[in-house]
Write a protein that holds these residues in place. Structure first.
Motif, PDB file in Angstrom:
ATOM      1  N   ARG A  51      24.726  42.796  46.134  1.00 28.93           N
ATOM      2  CA  ARG A  51      24.832  42.782  47.591  1.00 28.93           C
ATOM      3  C   ARG A  51      26.217  42.326  47.996  1.00 28.93           C
ATOM      4  NH1 ARG A  51      20.683  43.232  50.806  1.00 28.93           N
ATOM      5  NH2 ARG A  51      21.636  41.893  52.360  1.00 28.93           N
ATOM      6  N   LEU A  52      26.676  42.887  49.091  1.00 27.52           N
ATOM      7  CA  LEU A  52      27.904  42.421  49.721  1.00 27.52           C
ATOM      8  C   LEU A  52      27.517  41.730  51.015  1.00 27.52           C
ATOM      9  CD1 LEU A  52      30.321  45.478  49.380  1.00 27.52           C
ATOM     10  CD2 LEU A  52      30.421  43.334  48.133  1.00 27.52           C
ATOM     11  N   GLU A  53      28.327  40.811  51.429  1.00 30.29           N
ATOM     12  CA  GLU A  53      28.101  40.185  52.728  1.00 30.29           C
ATOM     13  C   GLU A  53      28.105  41.282  53.788  1.00 30.29           C
ATOM     14  OE1 GLU A  53      27.611  36.967  53.686  1.00 30.29           O
ATOM     15  OE2 GLU A  53      27.373  36.564  51.548  1.00 30.29           O
ATOM     16  N   PRO A  54      27.139  41.275  54.720  1.00 32.81           N
ATOM     17  CA  PRO A  54      27.110  42.302  55.770  1.00 32.81           C
ATOM     18  C   PRO A  54      28.413  42.375  56.572  1.00 32.81           C
ATOM     19  CG  PRO A  54      25.058  41.067  55.756  1.00 32.81           C
ATOM     20  CD  PRO A  54      25.990  40.388  54.787  1.00 32.81           C
ATOM     21  N   SER A  55      29.087  41.247  56.735  1.00 34.40           N
ATOM     22  CA  SER A  55      30.342  41.252  57.498  1.00 34.40           C
ATOM     23  C   SER A  55      31.415  42.086  56.803  1.00 34.40           C
ATOM     24  CB  SER A  55      30.835  39.826  57.723  1.00 34.40           C
ATOM     25  OG  SER A  55      31.085  39.198  56.479  1.00 34.40           O
ATOM     26  N   VAL A  56      31.357  42.172  55.470  1.00 27.94           N
ATOM     27  CA  VAL A  56      32.334  42.969  54.721  1.00 27.94           C
ATOM     28  C   VAL A  56      32.158  44.447  55.061  1.00 27.94           C
ATOM     29  CG1 VAL A  56      33.063  43.694  52.414  1.00 27.94           C
ATOM     30  CG2 VAL A  56      32.539  41.295  52.855  1.00 27.94           C
ATOM     31  N   GLY A  57      30.921  44.923  55.050  1.00 25.79           N
ATOM     32  CA  GLY A  57      30.653  46.317  55.403  1.00 25.79           C
ATOM     33  C   GLY A  57      31.040  46.616  56.838  1.00 25.79           C
ATOM     34  N   ARG A  58      30.742  45.692  57.740  1.00 28.64           N
ATOM     35  CA  ARG A  58      31.100  45.911  59.146  1.00 28.64           C
ATOM     36  C   ARG A  58      32.619  45.934  59.322  1.00 28.64           C
ATOM     37  NH1 ARG A  58      26.725  42.433  59.775  1.00 28.64           N
ATOM     38  NH2 ARG A  58      28.081  40.652  60.138  1.00 28.64           N
ATOM     39  N   ALA A  59      33.325  45.079  58.593  1.00 29.38           N
ATOM     40  CA  ALA A  59      34.790  45.072  58.690  1.00 29.38           C
ATOM     41  C   ALA A  59      35.354  46.389  58.161  1.00 29.38           C
ATOM     42  CB  ALA A  59      35.367  43.886  57.916  1.00 29.38           C
ATOM     43  N   TRP A  60      34.803  46.874  57.044  1.00 29.23           N
ATOM     44  CA  TRP A  60      35.284  48.132  56.471  1.00 29.23           C
ATOM     45  C   TRP A  60      35.062  49.288  57.430  1.00 29.23           C
ATOM     46  CZ3 TRP A  60      32.362  52.459  54.715  1.00 29.23           C
ATOM     47  CH2 TRP A  60      33.121  53.430  54.071  1.00 29.23           C
ATOM     48  N   CYS A 127      33.640  46.514  43.846  1.00 30.79           N
ATOM     49  CA  CYS A 127      34.501  45.594  44.603  1.00 30.79           C
ATOM     50  C   CYS A 127      34.382  44.160  44.100  1.00 30.79           C
ATOM     51  CB  CYS A 127      34.151  45.651  46.087  1.00 30.79           C
ATOM     52  SG  CYS A 127      34.302  47.274  46.824  1.00 30.79           S
ATOM     53  N   PRO A 128      34.775  43.888  42.853  1.00 37.14           N
ATOM     54  CA  PRO A 128      34.618  42.518  42.354  1.00 37.14           C
ATOM     55  C   PRO A 128      35.421  41.498  43.162  1.00 37.14           C
ATOM     56  CG  PRO A 128      35.908  43.825  40.811  1.00 37.14           C
ATOM     57  CD  PRO A 128      35.384  44.767  41.856  1.00 37.14           C
ATOM     58  N   GLN A 129      36.490  41.955  43.800  1.00 39.42           N
ATOM     59  CA  GLN A 129      37.283  41.038  44.616  1.00 39.42           C
ATOM     60  C   GLN A 129      36.499  40.563  45.833  1.00 39.42           C
ATOM     61  OE1 GLN A 129      37.672  44.272  44.452  1.00 39.42           O
ATOM     62  NE2 GLN A 129      38.290  45.136  46.406  1.00 39.42           N
ATOM     63  N   LEU A 130      35.488  41.315  46.236  1.00 38.61           N
ATOM     64  CA  LEU A 130      34.634  40.907  47.348  1.00 38.61           C
ATOM     65  C   LEU A 130      33.375  40.198  46.851  1.00 38.61           C
ATOM     66  CD1 LEU A 130      34.835  44.153  49.511  1.00 38.61           C
ATOM     67  CD2 LEU A 130      36.170  42.047  49.762  1.00 38.61           C
ATOM     68  N   GLN A 131      32.936  40.523  45.652  1.00 36.83           N
ATOM     69  CA  GLN A 131      31.708  39.952  45.120  1.00 36.83           C
ATOM     70  C   GLN A 131      31.944  38.597  44.464  1.00 36.83           C
ATOM     71  OE1 GLN A 131      31.048  43.380  42.717  1.00 36.83           O
ATOM     72  NE2 GLN A 131      29.501  44.205  44.103  1.00 36.83           N
ATOM     73  N   ASP A 132      33.132  38.387  43.923  1.00 31.86           N
ATOM     74  CA  ASP A 132      33.446  37.120  43.257  1.00 31.86           C
ATOM     75  C   ASP A 132      34.954  36.895  43.324  1.00 31.86           C
ATOM     76  OD1 ASP A 132      33.521  34.836  41.724  1.00 31.86           O
ATOM     77  OD2 ASP A 132      33.004  35.837  39.842  1.00 31.86           O
ATOM     78  N   ALA A 133      35.436  36.618  44.525  1.00 30.43           N
ATOM     79  CA  ALA A 133      36.878  36.471  44.737  1.00 30.43           C
ATOM     80  C   ALA A 133      37.453  35.358  43.864  1.00 30.43           C
ATOM     81  CB  ALA A 133      37.169  36.208  46.212  1.00 30.43           C
ATOM     82  N   GLN A 134      36.766  34.240  43.784  1.00 28.41           N
ATOM     83  CA  GLN A 134      37.281  33.120  42.998  1.00 28.41           C
ATOM     84  C   GLN A 134      37.320  33.454  41.514  1.00 28.41           C
ATOM     85  OE1 GLN A 134      38.647  30.153  44.251  1.00 28.41           O
ATOM     86  NE2 GLN A 134      39.404  30.205  42.150  1.00 28.41           N
ATOM     87  N   GLY A 135      36.273  34.112  41.005  1.00 31.47           N
ATOM     88  CA  GLY A 135      36.249  34.491  39.596  1.00 31.47           C
ATOM     89  C   GLY A 135      37.382  35.448  39.249  1.00 31.47           C
ATOM     90  N   LEU A 136      37.638  36.398  40.136  1.00 33.48           N
ATOM     91  CA  LEU A 136      38.730  37.346  39.903  1.00 33.48           C
ATOM     92  C   LEU A 136      40.074  36.636  39.982  1.00 33.48           C
ATOM     93  CD1 LEU A 136      39.500  40.262  39.314  1.00 33.48           C
ATOM     94  CD2 LEU A 136      39.566  40.655  41.768  1.00 33.48           C
ATOM     95  N   ALA A 137      40.232  35.758  40.950  1.00 34.40           N
ATOM     96  CA  ALA A 137      41.484  34.994  41.069  1.00 34.40           C
ATOM     97  C   ALA A 137      41.725  34.150  39.816  1.00 34.40           C
ATOM     98  CB  ALA A 137      41.443  34.106  42.311  1.00 34.40           C
ATOM     99  N   ASP A 138      40.668  33.537  39.290  1.00 30.64           N
ATOM    100  CA  ASP A 138      40.801  32.736  38.061  1.00 30.64           C
ATOM    101  C   ASP A 138      41.257  33.596  36.891  1.00 30.64           C
ATOM    102  OD1 ASP A 138      39.988  30.520  39.508  1.00 30.64           O
ATOM    103  OD2 ASP A 138      37.924  30.553  38.726  1.00 30.64           O
ATOM    104  N   LEU A 139      40.694  34.814  36.781  1.00 30.01           N
ATOM    105  CA  LEU A 139      41.100  35.738  35.710  1.00 30.01           C
ATOM    106  C   LEU A 139      42.584  36.087  35.820  1.00 30.01           C
ATOM    107  CD1 LEU A 139      38.337  38.471  35.372  1.00 30.01           C
ATOM    108  CD2 LEU A 139      39.303  37.108  33.537  1.00 30.01           C
TER     109      LEU A 139
END
Length: 156
Positions: A51-60, A127-139
């Motif tokens: 799932r993505l945050e509903p606000s992400v879909g609305r922003a897109w 969209c891993p940058q939207l699903q786990d931004a911190q995890g991707l940033a750590d990588l």
């Protein structure tokens, strides 16, 4: 890493579009309904069971102010898919490269074109940058710390 190949559903739609050019057209629905459908498709593209945050879909979907905006984007998508498919093997980069894939990505296939560092994120989609931004940033930070000339590798 968009641009390294597409999954079977994307190739299927591209094939249908090749048989029926312009198949990806804006359906004759009211714009409010098109936006709702697009938000659902965007969420679905996140990956099965994700799932993505509903606000992400609305922003897109907010980028589509009218039908013409949507037509323009569909035209670009069709041209980009064709251009990517027309590119042969990419040359190996002369610099370190980190490719991050979502294990549940429904749009881009996990292809390894050359010897670079590949990471597949479990339970992530397109969209891993939207699903786990911190995890991707750590990588990315961990990868960059290992690069020659980085502050972290210089102190090691």
């Amino acid at each position: 890493p968009a641009g390294f190949g597409f999954t079977l559903p994307v190739r299927f739609v591209r094939g249908l579009n090749g048989m029926m050019p312009g198949m990806l057209r804006v359906p004759p629905l009211p714009m409010w309904l098109l936006r709702r459908v697009l938000v659902s498709l965007y969420a679905f593209a996140a990956g099965p069971g994700l799932r993505l945050e509903p606000s992400v879909g609305r922003a897109w979907v907010g980028q589509f102010r009218n039908r013409e905006d949507l037509r323009h984007t569909l035209d670009l998508v069709q041209r980009v898919v064709v251009e990517i498919d027309d590119v042969g093997e990419l040359p190996a980069p002369a610099y370190p490269l980190l490719l991050v894939w979502g294990s549940r990505d429904l749009l881009v296939s996990q292809n390894r074109h050359f010897a670079v560092e590949n990471v597949v994120l479990k339970r992530r989609g397109h969209c891993p940058q939207l699903q786990d931004a911190q995890g991707l940033a750590d990588l990315v930070l961990e990868f960059s710390a290992r690069l020659p000339g980085s502050a972290a590798s210089a102190s090691a």
